[in-house]
Design a protein around this motif. Structure first.
Motif, PDB file in Angstrom:
ATOM      1  N   CYS A 293       0.832  -1.220   0.000  1.00 37.32           N
ATOM      2  CA  CYS A 293       0.000   0.000   0.000  1.00 37.32           C
ATOM      3  C   CYS A 293       0.859   1.258   0.000  1.00 37.32           C
ATOM      4  CB  CYS A 293      -0.942   0.027   1.211  1.00 37.32           C
ATOM      5  SG  CYS A 293      -2.236  -1.235   1.177  1.00 37.32           S
ATOM      6  N   GLN A 294       2.077   1.162  -0.454  1.00 36.11           N
ATOM      7  CA  GLN A 294       2.979   2.317  -0.471  1.00 36.11           C
ATOM      8  C   GLN A 294       3.452   2.593  -1.901  1.00 36.11           C
ATOM      9  OE1 GLN A 294       6.181   1.522   2.258  1.00 36.11           O
ATOM     10  NE2 GLN A 294       4.850   1.513   4.059  1.00 36.11           N
ATOM     11  N   GLY A 295       3.700   3.887  -2.169  1.00 39.22           N
ATOM     12  CA  GLY A 295       4.181   4.289  -3.487  1.00 39.22           C
ATOM     13  C   GLY A 295       3.079   4.884  -4.334  1.00 39.22           C
ATOM     14  N   ASP A 296       3.455   5.299  -5.520  1.00 37.71           N
ATOM     15  CA  ASP A 296       2.529   5.920  -6.466  1.00 37.71           C
ATOM     16  C   ASP A 296       2.122   4.892  -7.508  1.00 37.71           C
ATOM     17  OD1 ASP A 296       1.051   7.522  -8.100  1.00 37.71           O
ATOM     18  OD2 ASP A 296       2.675   8.875  -8.662  1.00 37.71           O
ATOM     19  N   ILE A 297       0.892   4.443  -7.417  1.00 43.52           N
ATOM     20  CA  ILE A 297       0.425   3.385  -8.317  1.00 43.52           C
ATOM     21  C   ILE A 297      -0.069   3.944  -9.653  1.00 43.52           C
ATOM     22  CG2 ILE A 297      -1.950   3.393  -7.481  1.00 43.52           C
ATOM     23  CD1 ILE A 297      -1.973   0.355  -7.786  1.00 43.52           C
TER      24      ILE A 297
ATOM     25  N   ASP B 111     -10.385   2.383 -10.752  1.00 36.24           N
ATOM     26  CA  ASP B 111      -9.207   1.516 -10.712  1.00 36.24           C
ATOM     27  C   ASP B 111      -8.453   1.712  -9.402  1.00 36.24           C
ATOM     28  OD1 ASP B 111      -9.595   0.522 -13.348  1.00 36.24           O
ATOM     29  OD2 ASP B 111      -8.676   2.327 -14.167  1.00 36.24           O
ATOM     30  N   LEU B 112      -8.280   2.970  -9.015  1.00 40.81           N
ATOM     31  CA  LEU B 112      -7.577   3.265  -7.768  1.00 40.81           C
ATOM     32  C   LEU B 112      -8.347   2.722  -6.575  1.00 40.81           C
ATOM     33  CD1 LEU B 112      -6.383   6.951  -8.384  1.00 40.81           C
ATOM     34  CD2 LEU B 112      -5.190   4.816  -8.863  1.00 40.81           C
ATOM     35  N   SER B 113      -9.667   2.839  -6.623  1.00 38.68           N
ATOM     36  CA  SER B 113     -10.491   2.329  -5.530  1.00 38.68           C
ATOM     37  C   SER B 113     -10.339   0.819  -5.379  1.00 38.68           C
ATOM     38  CB  SER B 113     -11.963   2.685  -5.786  1.00 38.68           C
ATOM     39  OG  SER B 113     -12.810   2.098  -4.822  1.00 38.68           O
ATOM     40  N   LEU B 114     -10.349   0.100  -6.496  1.00 33.69           N
ATOM     41  CA  LEU B 114     -10.208  -1.351  -6.450  1.00 33.69           C
ATOM     42  C   LEU B 114      -8.845  -1.757  -5.905  1.00 33.69           C
ATOM     43  CD1 LEU B 114     -11.035  -4.274  -7.097  1.00 33.69           C
ATOM     44  CD2 LEU B 114     -10.228  -3.894  -9.439  1.00 33.69           C
ATOM     45  N   PHE B 115      -7.783  -1.142  -6.415  1.00 32.14           N
ATOM     46  CA  PHE B 115      -6.441  -1.524  -5.974  1.00 32.14           C
ATOM     47  C   PHE B 115      -6.197  -1.130  -4.522  1.00 32.14           C
ATOM     48  CE2 PHE B 115      -5.284  -1.213 -10.678  1.00 32.14           C
ATOM     49  CZ  PHE B 115      -5.473  -2.581 -10.857  1.00 32.14           C
ATOM     50  N   ASP B 116      -6.802  -0.025  -4.086  1.00 31.39           N
ATOM     51  CA  ASP B 116      -6.686   0.370  -2.683  1.00 31.39           C
ATOM     52  C   ASP B 116      -7.352  -0.675  -1.786  1.00 31.39           C
ATOM     53  OD1 ASP B 116      -6.057   2.407  -0.580  1.00 31.39           O
ATOM     54  OD2 ASP B 116      -8.239   2.448  -0.391  1.00 31.39           O
ATOM     55  N   TRP B 117      -8.524  -1.160  -2.212  1.00 32.62           N
ATOM     56  CA  TRP B 117      -9.214  -2.196  -1.428  1.00 32.62           C
ATOM     57  C   TRP B 117      -8.390  -3.480  -1.383  1.00 32.62           C
ATOM     58  CZ3 TRP B 117     -10.908  -7.138  -1.930  1.00 32.62           C
ATOM     59  CH2 TRP B 117     -11.819  -7.601  -0.979  1.00 32.62           C
ATOM     60  N   ILE B 118      -7.818  -3.880  -2.517  1.00 33.77           N
ATOM     61  CA  ILE B 118      -7.031  -5.118  -2.555  1.00 33.77           C
ATOM     62  C   ILE B 118      -5.794  -5.005  -1.690  1.00 33.77           C
ATOM     63  CG2 ILE B 118      -5.631  -6.616  -4.034  1.00 33.77           C
ATOM     64  CD1 ILE B 118      -7.620  -6.121  -6.281  1.00 33.77           C
ATOM     65  N   CYS B 119      -5.087  -3.868  -1.739  1.00 34.99           N
ATOM     66  CA  CYS B 119      -3.870  -3.755  -0.935  1.00 34.99           C
ATOM     67  C   CYS B 119      -4.199  -3.806   0.554  1.00 34.99           C
ATOM     68  CB  CYS B 119      -3.069  -2.509  -1.301  1.00 34.99           C
ATOM     69  SG  CYS B 119      -3.598  -0.984  -0.533  1.00 34.99           S
ATOM     70  N   LYS B 120      -5.330  -3.224   0.956  1.00 40.53           N
ATOM     71  CA  LYS B 120      -5.734  -3.300   2.365  1.00 40.53           C
ATOM     72  C   LYS B 120      -6.111  -4.731   2.745  1.00 40.53           C
ATOM     73  CE  LYS B 120      -7.234   1.516   2.634  1.00 40.53           C
ATOM     74  NZ  LYS B 120      -8.383   2.456   2.678  1.00 40.53           N
ATOM     75  N   PHE B 121      -6.763  -5.433   1.826  1.00 40.70           N
ATOM     76  CA  PHE B 121      -7.087  -6.845   2.067  1.00 40.70           C
ATOM     77  C   PHE B 121      -5.803  -7.657   2.241  1.00 40.70           C
ATOM     78  CE2 PHE B 121      -7.641 -11.173   0.548  1.00 40.70           C
ATOM     79  CZ  PHE B 121      -8.787 -11.601   1.206  1.00 40.70           C
ATOM     80  N   ASN B 122      -4.815  -7.388   1.396  1.00 38.69           N
ATOM     81  CA  ASN B 122      -3.560  -8.148   1.457  1.00 38.69           C
ATOM     82  C   ASN B 122      -2.800  -7.933   2.761  1.00 38.69           C
ATOM     83  OD1 ASN B 122      -3.900  -9.380  -1.017  1.00 38.69           O
ATOM     84  ND2 ASN B 122      -2.576  -7.963  -2.138  1.00 38.69           N
ATOM     85  N   GLN B 123      -2.976  -6.784   3.393  1.00 37.47           N
ATOM     86  CA  GLN B 123      -2.260  -6.537   4.640  1.00 37.47           C
ATOM     87  C   GLN B 123      -2.663  -7.524   5.730  1.00 37.47           C
ATOM     88  OE1 GLN B 123       0.300  -4.286   4.168  1.00 37.47           O
ATOM     89  NE2 GLN B 123      -0.724  -4.496   2.181  1.00 37.47           N
ATOM     90  N   SER B 124      -3.890  -7.977   5.686  1.00 39.04           N
ATOM     91  CA  SER B 124      -4.349  -8.964   6.678  1.00 39.04           C
ATOM     92  C   SER B 124      -4.369 -10.387   6.126  1.00 39.04           C
ATOM     93  CB  SER B 124      -5.751  -8.582   7.178  1.00 39.04           C
ATOM     94  OG  SER B 124      -6.667  -8.495   6.100  1.00 39.04           O
TER      95      SER B 124
END
Length: 470
Positions: free
Chosen positions: A118-122, A137-150
């Motif tokens: 969840c870091q950097g400029d996507i 697109d940003l909304s989807l990838f933001d949700w996925i990166c937060k999901f991946n953290q857990s």
């Protein structure tokens, strides 16, 4: 007439209760339609409760390994939001961990770095990977990166499977990766030889773009001799990579798959340029190398990554599992007389059978940055039927096997504003192509994240200097 067909914006997106509507409710239309279930949904907002979709997604994912999710028009806001709802539910409830995306392979490698941290400029990565970048697109990838953290032990990965690779030619990457392997010297020699015969090879990105521009807009002809030599060399490289002969620990299975996809894409692009540009084909023949390669890319990554539950996310014309008369080859020909093209989904289904299923999208009034969705062109159109008889803004259409086929005169999708690729629309029968449909009555143009030109828009600029093409 236009005012009658378009949806009143003041009434759009009203919340709906989840209820079951059986086709017998519509006795006045049962002669034209026999839909077993039309299930209204609350809306398209990704923040809506996911459990509303769970029964539907469980049904369509039952016994499914790869789920195709289409879009009728690129860059349509409510459609992209609904895609995100489906993807979120598939990840949370169906254990989907791989998204095979209609995008560039190498840029999705950069996107995955963001999805892990969840870091950097996507944004630059998405701009290079996809034809346009939207807020959704940003909304989807933001949700996925937060999901991946857990879920760091079982994260979601995105892999690009389209053939387009305008921004770069990574020959040296393949050469470095195969250095020290049995086939490394031969692969390096063949790759170096492609610079003299393949379009764009051995050129910088601006030079590569100018050469493509010359074929695309200036009607320059591709040399058949050069093309044949290029074709032979790329096929030989792909055969060497397909042997998977490597030194233990030197190259991973995934890296070998990435190299196969890279060379396969180079080969498919040469055929695409030949058919589309030099032969003046109206996409019928140029579609085959692109979509057959996309299907092989999907299968290659899916197998290499141990066959996880996956989503193939692309335009409807790629994920559909049945051929259709997509392309109007002449202004004098009707849709029924056109040549059919075969989406990537048809090749995937041929290999996976019922393990591959598809959710399509349709709607009464859908717009995108490339143009508006065509209005229904038949009184028996499914879109017009739902609009007239059910009054649902968002609904799930369950296409049970055995349902009566809908009217074939159904302009299911529309791209490029009808100016190039889909001049006569795309005529499809939903029961042939999909296992379920999402109906969205009104979807507006999605907001672009940046004014940076896409790779396709870059092709439209004037050349900076003289072009010398053999």
């Amino acid at each position: 007439m236009n005012n009658i067909l378009r949806y009143n914006s003041r009434m759009k997106y009203l919340p709906l209760l989840l209820i079951l509507v059986v086709s017998t409710s519509f006795a006045q239309s049962k002669k034209a339609f026999q839909v077993k279930e039309i299930i209204p949904l609350e809306g398209v907002d990704p923040s809506l409760p996911s459990n509303e979709l769970t029964p539907l997604m469980t049904k369509v994912m039952n016994g499914t390994s790869i789920l195709g999710i289409g879009e009728s028009v690129h860059g349509s806001k409510q459609m992209l939001q609904m895609q995100q709802r489906l993807i979120q539910n598939a990840i949370e409830t169906q254990d989907v961990r791989l998204i095979l995306w209609e995008s560039n392979l190498f840029r999705t490698k950069d996107i995955n770095q963001y999805l892990q941290t969840c870091q950097g400029d996507i944004i630059p990565a998405i701009q290079s990977a996809h034809f346009m970048t939207f807020e959704q697109d940003l909304s989807l990838f933001d949700w996925i990166c937060k999901f991946n953290q857990s879920h760091s032990n079982n994260p979601v990965r995105i892999v690009g499977v389209d053939i387009y690779n305008f921004a770069e030619l990574n020959h040296q990457w393949v050469i470095d990766k195969t250095s020290g392997t049995k086939n490394g010297p031969q692969i390096e020699s063949l790759l170096n030889q492609t610079t003299d015969v393949c379009i764009g090879h051995g050129k910088t990105q601006p030079e590569y773009m100018e050469e493509i521009y010359a074929y695309y807009y200036k009607e320059d002809q591709i040399s058949p001799i050069r093309f044949e030599k290029c074709n032979q060399k790329l096929q030989n490289i792909l055969k060497l990579l397909e042997t998977n002969d490597r030194i233990s620990g030197k190259v991973t299975d995934l890296e070998y798959a990435e190299m196969r996809v890279y060379v396969r894409n180079l080969l498919a692009m040469q055929w695409y340029w030949l058919n589309r540009f030099s032969l003046g084909d109206s996409l019928v023949n140029s579609w085959k190398p692109r979509d057959s390669a996309m299907a092989e890319n999907v299968m290659d990554f899916w197998k290499t990554l141990n066959r996880p539950k996956s989503i193939f996310l692309a335009h409807t014309s790629h994920v559909s599992k049945f051929h259709a008369p997509f392309i109007q080859t002449s202004p004098d020909l009707s849709a029924e007389q056109t040549q059919p093209i075969y989406p990537a989904g048809t090749y995937i289904q041929a290999k996976l059978g019922s393990l591959y299923k598809v959710i399509g999208f349709t709607g009464f009034d859908i717009d995108g940055p490339q143009g508006d969705f065509a209005v229904p062109t038949s009184k028996d159109s499914l879109d017009l039927f739902i609009h007239k008889h059910t009054q649902h803004q968002v609904a799930w259409i369950d296409l049970e096997k055995g349902s009566k086929k809908f009217d074939r005169h159904w302009w299911l999708q529309h791209e490029n504003g009808g100016k190039s690729a889909f001049k006569d629309g795309v005529w499809m029968n939903p029961t042939d192509h999909y296992d379920a449909l999402i109906y969205i009555e009104r979807s507006e143009v999605a907001q672009k994240v940046s004014a940076e030109p896409s790779v396709f828009q870059q092709l439209q600029r004037e050349p900076v200097g003289p072009i010398n093409v053999e």
